[in-house]
Design a protein around this motif. Structure first.
Motif, PDB file in Angstrom:
ATOM      1  N   PRO A 269       0.860  -1.203   0.000  1.00  0.00           N
ATOM      2  CA  PRO A 269       0.000   0.000   0.000  1.00  0.00           C
ATOM      3  C   PRO A 269       0.891   1.246   0.000  1.00  0.00           C
TER       4      PRO A 269
ATOM      5  N   GLY B 260       1.488   4.043   1.531  1.00  0.00           N
ATOM      6  CA  GLY B 260       2.307   4.701   2.547  1.00  0.00           C
ATOM      7  C   GLY B 260       3.275   3.761   3.224  1.00  0.00           C
ATOM      8  N   CYS B 261       3.552   2.553   2.624  1.00  0.00           N
ATOM      9  CA  CYS B 261       4.272   1.595   3.456  1.00  0.00           C
ATOM     10  C   CYS B 261       5.682   1.323   2.963  1.00  0.00           C
TER      11      CYS B 261
ATOM     12  N   ILE C 253       8.828   1.217   5.565  1.00  0.00           N
ATOM     13  CA  ILE C 253       9.001   0.390   6.773  1.00  0.00           C
ATOM     14  C   ILE C 253      10.161  -0.590   6.560  1.00  0.00           C
TER      15      ILE C 253
ATOM     16  N   SER D 125      13.106  -0.043   8.910  1.00  0.00           N
ATOM     17  CA  SER D 125      12.978   0.007  10.375  1.00  0.00           C
ATOM     18  C   SER D 125      13.209  -1.383  10.949  1.00  0.00           C
ATOM     19  N   CYS D 126      13.342  -2.404  10.063  1.00  0.00           N
ATOM     20  CA  CYS D 126      13.663  -3.726  10.608  1.00  0.00           C
ATOM     21  C   CYS D 126      15.177  -3.747  10.807  1.00  0.00           C
TER      22      CYS D 126
ATOM     23  N   ARG E 128      11.247  -9.710   4.896  1.00  0.00           N
ATOM     24  CA  ARG E 128      11.842  -8.436   4.451  1.00  0.00           C
ATOM     25  C   ARG E 128      13.268  -8.663   3.961  1.00  0.00           C
TER      26      ARG E 128
ATOM     27  N   TYR F  91      -1.750  -2.661   8.083  1.00  0.00           N
ATOM     28  CA  TYR F  91      -0.546  -3.239   7.487  1.00  0.00           C
ATOM     29  C   TYR F  91       0.663  -2.362   7.768  1.00  0.00           C
ATOM     30  N   LYS F  92       0.411  -1.047   7.812  1.00  0.00           N
ATOM     31  CA  LYS F  92       1.521  -0.113   8.037  1.00  0.00           C
ATOM     32  C   LYS F  92       2.152  -0.399   9.393  1.00  0.00           C
TER      33      LYS F  92
ATOM     34  N   GLY G  90       2.699  -4.744   9.342  1.00  0.00           N
ATOM     35  CA  GLY G  90       3.178  -5.417   8.139  1.00  0.00           C
ATOM     36  C   GLY G  90       4.610  -5.897   8.257  1.00  0.00           C
ATOM     37  N   ILE G  91       5.446  -5.107   8.877  1.00  0.00           N
ATOM     38  CA  ILE G  91       6.873  -5.463   8.862  1.00  0.00           C
ATOM     39  C   ILE G  91       7.115  -6.714   9.700  1.00  0.00           C
TER      40      ILE G  91
END
Lengths: 60, 230, 168, 191
Positions: free
Chosen positions: A31, A33-34, A37, A40-41, A51, D100-101, D104-105
């Protein structure tokens, strides 16, 4: 004989289900806005984490 | 001074999969209470890693790119299940003491990691070599921890042949009342692993410092030589 | 879309082959595992009633502590699992109720209790304080190992209640 | 009813999945850098553990037992967990991007998480009925989230502190986890 059919049924459906879900999951775009991320992992060395770059390669 | 290839021992400590990448901690912390468990788990992880690397590299040409990880997970799960059946049948005491940690080897980060990082790209021989190196690294980690933990919690070491249950050696050094029971408990597992990880990190840091230092010297010498030549 | 079917088929085949290998391994080890299980079960029961033969009974139990119940020649044997200091199901023990109204035997199968403290529930003086007592008589707690011994006593009471309700 | 409560209490506090079973260490080391990601991870794990163990429980007693295929439990549970995680990720991506935001990770990391598989297998080996399975799964995930959250608050201070150079990062985190295990083992007399 029933056992063999059961085995093929259970493992077959689960296996194909996993492949289909995994394939479509890779296909559906994130989506909007994602995207960020990803970073950040915090550098986990765990290759099984989705990821991890290993999952990013598409068709051969 | 060209970069000398790190000796096998050095690569065992520097790139130890457990202490530098923190892979596979769950099984190590859980099982390292006695030497038998440690050796049993190390052998199990090594065998599964070896066979999974072999199978993965054998079929690497035909596995479609997208579902590499799912195929590896299925292969590893089968190997672990088969191993669990044989341990339950022929080494019941080892099965009793390791319990649920055997089936959790499936999600062990080392095996899947090596299957993906190494076996899926190279031929069978390099994969086998990689499995041996990683297996040795894992064995060094889990064995050191179990030596410390068993010594502190029971005052000595004991090792029995899992197949015949004949105790090979059983040494008691610290008398019963001076043993620290805590090291048999989870507390001991965390603390021992933390301290050892710090030790490894320390060794690695001053190893890198030495290399950097040597590199700096080499550069300075080269600069001096260049100046003289002019 | 066609690619998805190929992938699904591929993984299904891999899973089926895996299943086949597992079935083969299972058939090879099945009877050995069953033999192991029966042997350990018999060995545990022999501690309470040496030389007697045992018949496994099915039972209804709501305490969740009764693992299995056997009928021996001179009485009944309960295999119990209770939550001691070592957490869920950390103490497993066997207790025998004789037809003469006395506890004919008590032995600890496995204990995750702290060394030297909770492990006293398996040692001789606690065992002798339990064996030979009348069924239903109160058993005193080990001072200093109250958590573990209370857990064992809770297990024994549950077994006694079940015994008196069903087989007395 | 009573033993359901004791089961819940023991899985959350006494028999905690991280402190006394060492499971879920990979996310525990990797994700506990700050409180928000710890909570996100906790909720993702809660959702996956409860969902996956119910699915595995149903599949075991509806398919494996009648067919006499109990020996397939390990591979079936792994496939069920993986399918569930992939399906959740797909569903969130398509229909609830906001959720999900935040989660999700973490979802892909949970596919090969030791804790999820342990709970699914634990429900079977202890032959729990449905009520106990639900309580066990919720208890384990609440225990996981609690310890992860507490640990992330400590870890924020650890990262601010300046320990010995070789202790920076994970070694210090492990020793802190050891002290937490010591503290929580004091609760054993609770039940």
């Amino acid at each position: 004989m029933r056992q063999v059919l059961g085995l093929l049924g259970v493992l077959g459906t689960l296996g194909s289900l996993y492949a289909v879900l995994y394939y479509f999951n890779k296909k559906t775009p994130e989506p909007e806005g994602c995207e960020e991320i990803q970073n950040s992992c915090s550098g986990c060395g765990i290759t099984s984490c989705g990821r991890h770059p290993s999952h990013m390669s598409t068709e051969e | 001074m060209e970069e000398k290839k790190p000796s096998f021992l050095q690569s065992l400590i520097l790139e130890n999969p457990v202490f530098s990448l923190y892979l596979g901690i769950c099984s190590i912390l859980g099982v390292s209470t006695s030497l038998d468990n440690a050796v049993g788990m190390a052998a199990l992880v090594f065998l599964v890693l070896l066979f999974s690397n072999i199978v993965v590299s054998l079929i690497r040409k035909i596995t479609p790119g997208e579902i590499r990880i799912p195929v590896y997970i299925v292969i590893i799960a089968t190997l672990v299940s088969v191993a669990e059946m044989f341990i339950k049948a022929y080494m019941p005491s080892l099965y009793a003491s390791m319990g649920s940690f055997i089936s959790l080897v499936v999600v062990n980060c080392i095996i899947l990691g090596r299957a993906e990082a190494c076996a899926s790209k190279n031929d069978v021989l390099t994969s086998i070599k990689d499995a041996c190196v990683m297996g040795a690294g894992y064995f060094v980690a889990i064995f050191t921890i179990s030596v410390i933990r068993q010594f502190l919690s029971t005052g000595g070491w004991s090792f029995a042949n899992p197949l015949t249950l004949k105790t090979i050696f059983d040494i008691k050094i610290i008398p019963e009342q001076f043993t620290i029971g805590l090291f048999g408990k989870p507390v001991g597992a965390f603390v021992t692993f933390g301290l050892l990880a710090a030790l490894f990190a320390g060794y690695k840091q001053n190893h890198e410092a030495k290399l950097a230092q040597a590199a700096k010297e080499a550069k300075a010498a080269a600069a001096a030589a260049a100046k003289e030549a002019k | 879309m066609k690619r998805a079917f190929y992938l699904a088929f591929f993984l299904a085949v891999v899973a089926a082959i895996a299943g086949g290998a597992l079935t083969f391994a299972n058939d090879m080890t099945k009877d050995q595992i069953a033999a192991n299980k029966a042997a350990t079960e018999k060995a545990n029961l022999e501690i309470i009633y040496p030389g007697s033969d045992f018949e496994k009974l099915d039972f209804t139990d709501d305490t969740g502590m009764i693992v299995s119940v056997y009928k021996a020649n001179e009485g009944y044997v309960y295999q119990m699992s209770t939550d001691g200091f070592g957490g869920k199901g950390s103490i497993e023990f066997m207790i025998g109720f004789g037809t003469d109204g006395k506890i004919s035997g008590y032995t600890v199968l496995s204990s995750g209790e702290t060394q030297g403290i909770g492990s006293k529930v398996a040692e001789a003086d606690f065992v002798s304080s339990v064996t030979g007592k009348d069924i239903g008589a109160s058993i005193d707690i080990i001072s200093g190992a109250s958590v573990s011994s209370r857990a064992v006593i809770k297990g024994i009471d549950a077994a006694t209640a079940h015994y008196e309700a069903n087989y007395k | 009813m009573g033993d359901l409560l004791t089961l819940f209490l023991s899985t959350v506090l006494i028999d905690n999945i991280i402190l006394s079973h060492f499971l879920g260490m990979c996310p525990f080391m990797g994700v506990s850098k700050n409180r928000s990601s710890a909570l996100g991870m906790g909720f993702a794990v809660l959702f996956v553990i409860v969902g996956a163990s119910l699915l595995s429980y149903a599949l075991y007693y509806l398919a494996l037992v009648p067919l006499g295929l109990e020996y397939l439990e390990l591979i079936t549970f792994i496939l069920v967990i993986a399918c569930f995680v992939q399906f959740t990720e797909l569903f969130l991506k398509k229909f609830i991007p906001s959720l999900y935001k935040s989660l999700g990770i973490f979802l892909p990391l949970i596919t090969t998480n030791c804790a999820v598989l342990y709970v699914a297998l634990d429900n079977i080996t202890n032959s729990y009925d449905l009520a106990h399975t639900i309580v066990n799964s919720v208890g384990v995930s609440v225990g996981f989230m609690l310890i992860l959250y507490i640990f992330s608050t400590i870890r924020e201070r650890l990262d601010a502190s300046t320990p010995l150079k070789s202790f920076v990062g994970n070694p210090l985190a492990l020793i802190t986890a050891g002290l937490m295990a010591l503290a929580f083992s004091g609760l054993a007399g609770l039940i």
